[in-house]
Design a protein around this motif. Sequence first.
Motif, PDB file in Angstrom:
ATOM      1  N   GLU A   4      42.332  60.157  29.390  1.00 56.33           N
ATOM      2  CA  GLU A   4      42.432  59.155  28.332  1.00 56.33           C
ATOM      3  C   GLU A   4      41.653  57.888  28.687  1.00 56.33           C
ATOM      4  N   LYS A   5      41.746  57.467  29.947  1.00 56.56           N
ATOM      5  CA  LYS A   5      41.016  56.272  30.394  1.00 56.56           C
ATOM      6  C   LYS A   5      39.508  56.517  30.379  1.00 56.56           C
ATOM      7  N   ILE A   6      39.089  57.699  30.791  1.00 58.72           N
ATOM      8  CA  ILE A   6      37.659  58.047  30.763  1.00 58.72           C
ATOM      9  C   ILE A   6      37.145  58.023  29.325  1.00 58.72           C
ATOM     10  N   ILE A  54      39.913  48.520  32.156  1.00 58.71           N
ATOM     11  CA  ILE A  54      40.164  49.967  32.094  1.00 58.71           C
ATOM     12  C   ILE A  54      39.601  50.656  33.338  1.00 58.71           C
ATOM     13  N   GLN A  55      38.453  50.158  33.832  1.00 61.75           N
ATOM     14  CA  GLN A  55      37.858  50.722  35.045  1.00 61.75           C
ATOM     15  C   GLN A  55      38.801  50.563  36.246  1.00 61.75           C
ATOM     16  N   GLU A  56      39.427  49.386  36.352  1.00 64.98           N
ATOM     17  CA  GLU A  56      40.394  49.143  37.428  1.00 64.98           C
ATOM     18  C   GLU A  56      41.594  50.091  37.316  1.00 64.98           C
ATOM     19  N   GLU A  57      42.083  50.258  36.087  1.00 69.41           N
ATOM     20  CA  GLU A  57      43.214  51.163  35.853  1.00 69.41           C
ATOM     21  C   GLU A  57      42.835  52.601  36.185  1.00 69.41           C
ATOM     22  N   LEU A  58      41.603  52.951  35.874  1.00 71.00           N
ATOM     23  CA  LEU A  58      41.125  54.309  36.145  1.00 71.00           C
ATOM     24  C   LEU A  58      41.014  54.552  37.647  1.00 71.00           C
ATOM     25  N   ASP A  59      40.540  53.548  38.381  1.00 70.17           N
ATOM     26  CA  ASP A  59      40.440  53.672  39.839  1.00 70.17           C
ATOM     27  C   ASP A  59      41.817  53.856  40.469  1.00 70.17           C
ATOM     28  N   ALA A  60      42.821  53.148  39.906  1.00 69.41           N
ATOM     29  CA  ALA A  60      44.179  53.217  40.449  1.00 69.41           C
ATOM     30  C   ALA A  60      44.877  54.520  40.061  1.00 69.41           C
TER      31      ALA A  60
END
Length: 342
Positions: free
Chosen positions: A305-307, A294-300
């Motif tokens: 929602e991701k937070i 999820i952290q990788e998806e958030l960075d991208a």
Amino acid sequence: GYTHHAYFSAFAFFAFCVDKKNRELIRDLLGEENFQNQLIALIILIAKHHGHLPDFYPVADNEKDAYILNKDEIENLYHFLDHKMEQLPIEQFIQHFYGFNKIKSFKALLQNEKVKKQFLEKIVFSKSEKDGLDFFMNTQFAFSALIQADKVDAIDSQNIDEDSNRVQEFCRIYPETLKTYISSSKFKIDTQLNNLRTQIRQESKLNIRKPLQQGKRVFDLTAPTGSGKTVMLLSLASKIIETKGDFRVLYALPFLSITEQVEKEVLEIFKDYVDQDFVQRIDSKSINQKFDKIQEELDAEPSKEKIKQLDFLAFQEQVFAYPFVITTFVRFFETLLSNHNS
């Protein structure tokens, strides 16, 4: 204009308790006559539920200034109440309580100068507490219950119900899954050593049955290196679940290197349920693959929602919200004894 609701909640509870009729409700709830220290502890827990528990016997350079609560925070609260009191739905708040007709309104007490002075100066913990350890553990338990409820509410999740359901599902598949693993080729009774391991495991399970039925809670297993204590302990946990009901398993160990070994074996046992997130190692070096993803998806691609998902996973680790947790003695005892807000 005022955000430190913890102090407002603590003061509201204090004002509630000033009324004799309301104190009788508290007395009946606690089930004892002398509960002065319990009330003070509850006030402190409420005031500090967004921080860490303070020393109940604070010390300052000037002894007169030593006070459990923050006096500046209290003064800020009083300033807020002086200007906003009429806008606060105190009476409506009381209506939400079960048996609210028994609760006497404390709204007027929130503006009473004598009550405000007492809250500012008289929250002093008595040193006459006899059952110190019991009181300490009860205070820790109450604090953990409060902050878990508060965080679950803030996260706006059905975490407790979902967690309970996952524990039940894990306990349902646990005995048969472990049995299948033990009956695999690795544990076939074809050597003298494996014969001995099986004998020790079966004897342990037999010996634990009677004391479990008698309500005993603490057991000691002594066996030499190489005797298969990990599987033996897992077998005993299975027996406890079978006798006592659906409980999560917390496997605590002294060293990080051993937690890694145990994690490897436990994941092998429950490899068919890897997507269920039944097992989680929680220590200073543990990795949560879902968190990293999820952290990788958030960075991208940043999103609220991701937070929120990351916050939820961090919360899960804080409260050991997994059916099977592998952790260290340090993390386990800090959970019981530290003053931290987690």
